[in-house]
Design a protein around this motif. Sequence first.
Motif, PDB file in Angstrom:
ATOM      1  N   ALA A  18       0.830  -1.208   0.000  1.00  0.00           N
ATOM      2  CA  ALA A  18       0.000   0.000   0.000  1.00  0.00           C
ATOM      3  C   ALA A  18       0.862   1.255   0.000  1.00  0.00           C
ATOM      4  CB  ALA A  18      -0.921  -0.008   1.220  1.00  0.00           C
ATOM      5  N   SER A  19       1.940   1.250   0.769  1.00  0.00           N
ATOM      6  CA  SER A  19       2.830   2.407   0.847  1.00  0.00           C
ATOM      7  C   SER A  19       3.534   2.668  -0.487  1.00  0.00           C
ATOM      8  CB  SER A  19       3.885   2.198   1.947  1.00  0.00           C
ATOM      9  OG  SER A  19       3.278   2.037   3.213  1.00  0.00           O
ATOM     10  N   ILE A  20       3.982   1.598  -1.134  1.00  0.00           N
ATOM     11  CA  ILE A  20       4.677   1.735  -2.421  1.00  0.00           C
ATOM     12  C   ILE A  20       3.740   2.276  -3.492  1.00  0.00           C
ATOM     13  CG2 ILE A  20       5.796   0.448  -4.291  1.00  0.00           C
ATOM     14  CD1 ILE A  20       6.781  -1.500  -2.047  1.00  0.00           C
ATOM     15  N   VAL A  21       2.523   1.715  -3.565  1.00  0.00           N
ATOM     16  CA  VAL A  21       1.550   2.176  -4.558  1.00  0.00           C
ATOM     17  C   VAL A  21       1.139   3.616  -4.285  1.00  0.00           C
ATOM     18  CG1 VAL A  21      -0.784   1.829  -5.471  1.00  0.00           C
ATOM     19  CG2 VAL A  21       0.687  -0.145  -5.023  1.00  0.00           C
ATOM     20  N   ARG A  22       0.966   3.950  -3.003  1.00  0.00           N
ATOM     21  CA  ARG A  22       0.575   5.323  -2.647  1.00  0.00           C
ATOM     22  C   ARG A  22       1.668   6.315  -3.022  1.00  0.00           C
ATOM     23  NH1 ARG A  22      -1.249   4.140   1.922  1.00  0.00           N
ATOM     24  NH2 ARG A  22       0.663   4.444   3.144  1.00  0.00           N
ATOM     25  N   ALA A  23       2.926   5.926  -2.818  1.00  0.00           N
ATOM     26  CA  ALA A  23       4.039   6.849  -3.072  1.00  0.00           C
ATOM     27  C   ALA A  23       4.432   6.913  -4.549  1.00  0.00           C
ATOM     28  CB  ALA A  23       5.248   6.433  -2.236  1.00  0.00           C
ATOM     29  N   GLU A  24       4.361   5.775  -5.267  1.00  0.00           N
ATOM     30  CA  GLU A  24       4.872   5.731  -6.630  1.00  0.00           C
ATOM     31  C   GLU A  24       3.845   5.369  -7.685  1.00  0.00           C
ATOM     32  OE1 GLU A  24       8.624   3.625  -7.007  1.00  0.00           O
ATOM     33  OE2 GLU A  24       8.827   3.567  -4.830  1.00  0.00           O
ATOM     34  N   GLY A  25       2.628   4.999  -7.245  1.00  0.00           N
ATOM     35  CA  GLY A  25       1.617   4.592  -8.208  1.00  0.00           C
ATOM     36  C   GLY A  25       1.907   3.207  -8.765  1.00  0.00           C
ATOM     37  N   LEU A  26       1.068   2.760  -9.695  1.00  0.00           N
ATOM     38  CA  LEU A  26       1.265   1.438 -10.289  1.00  0.00           C
ATOM     39  C   LEU A  26       2.592   1.354 -11.035  1.00  0.00           C
ATOM     40  CD1 LEU A  26      -2.280   0.550 -11.670  1.00  0.00           C
ATOM     41  CD2 LEU A  26      -1.110  -0.439  -9.700  1.00  0.00           C
ATOM     42  N   ARG A  27       3.053   2.489 -11.560  1.00  0.00           N
ATOM     43  CA  ARG A  27       4.336   2.500 -12.261  1.00  0.00           C
ATOM     44  C   ARG A  27       5.468   2.071 -11.328  1.00  0.00           C
ATOM     45  NH1 ARG A  27       7.086   7.750 -15.289  1.00  0.00           N
ATOM     46  NH2 ARG A  27       8.954   6.663 -16.050  1.00  0.00           N
ATOM     47  N   GLY A  28       5.302   2.373 -10.038  1.00  0.00           N
ATOM     48  CA  GLY A  28       6.341   2.042  -9.069  1.00  0.00           C
ATOM     49  C   GLY A  28       6.558   0.555  -8.893  1.00  0.00           C
ATOM     50  N   ILE A  29       5.506  -0.242  -9.084  1.00  0.00           N
ATOM     51  CA  ILE A  29       5.658  -1.688  -8.912  1.00  0.00           C
ATOM     52  C   ILE A  29       5.930  -2.396 -10.240  1.00  0.00           C
ATOM     53  CG2 ILE A  29       4.266  -1.759  -6.814  1.00  0.00           C
ATOM     54  CD1 ILE A  29       1.978  -2.918  -8.475  1.00  0.00           C
ATOM     55  N   TYR A  30       6.081  -1.616 -11.293  1.00  0.00           N
ATOM     56  CA  TYR A  30       6.428  -2.211 -12.581  1.00  0.00           C
ATOM     57  C   TYR A  30       7.814  -1.803 -13.064  1.00  0.00           C
ATOM     58  CZ  TYR A  30       2.195  -4.751 -13.614  1.00  0.00           C
ATOM     59  OH  TYR A  30       1.184  -5.691 -13.584  1.00  0.00           O
TER      60      TYR A  30
END
Length: 285
Positions: free
Chosen positions: A147-159
């Motif tokens: 949740a923290s990663i998506v909130r901070a970086e958006g979906l682009r952050g996990i790709y």
Amino acid sequence: MSPKTEKPLHSLVAGATAGAVEAFVTYPTEFVKTRSQFGGKREPPLTIIRETLRSHGVRGLYAGCTALVVGNSVKAGVRFVSYDKFKQTLADKDGKVSAPRSLLAGLGAGVMEAIFAVTPSETIKTKLIDDAKRPQPQYRGLLHGTASIVRAEGLRGIYRGLFPVAPIPAVRFTTYTTLKQFVQSRTRKGQALPSSVTFGIGAIAGLVTVYTTMPLDVVKTRMQSLDARTQYRNSFHCAYRIFTEEGILRFWTGTTPRLARLVMSGGIVFTIYEKIIIVIGGRDA
């Protein structure tokens, strides 16, 4: 007689189960490999293990494990279903798949698993491991971290690191399929291979995969680290900086723990997959 083919649902179940078991059993080697690939001071595998055990105990070697187990389960399911489908499409009338076609099927499976499973789970796992080495970790676990990663970086952050992921399964599947067909051509027709032989073939496939794709794995890890956004514009820029600033040998950092993991995982995942497929009747006659 038409060649035996895997049923999609059974292939998914067998692959997901094999992936989950393999990820949990081999996770400490993945943890050490990932830690050794981060930028900064180089740490030998034994030093990482010793310091992690001293600071966090055995539990520390499993930081980010849930993300990999869940992701690996989905990944293996998607991988085997996709590969089996591509392989069936590209097979000749006798059900044989040539090495080039197997490579193409593996690449197709790699793209599918990279998009739907590997990149998100690997990114979260890598960030959790990177975060765990901080004096005061900011993530409280898989759900909070995601949740923290998506909130901070958006979906682009996990790709991040998507590009280097896809070719890896292509090498693994091509090696496994080529060796399996070679061995089967020298056994009695219709005879199933012993588990020990399947394990050995899978282990060799893991070994080949390690040495041929290590640079891709290092770039993937760097792109998925906590400071990637401020360090690298894309995967090519990341590879360029590693090469010019740290030298070509840096691309093979983490080879030993990754070798330990992929040799074991190759044997484990292919053996469990083949056994489950047989038990649940997952192949059409």
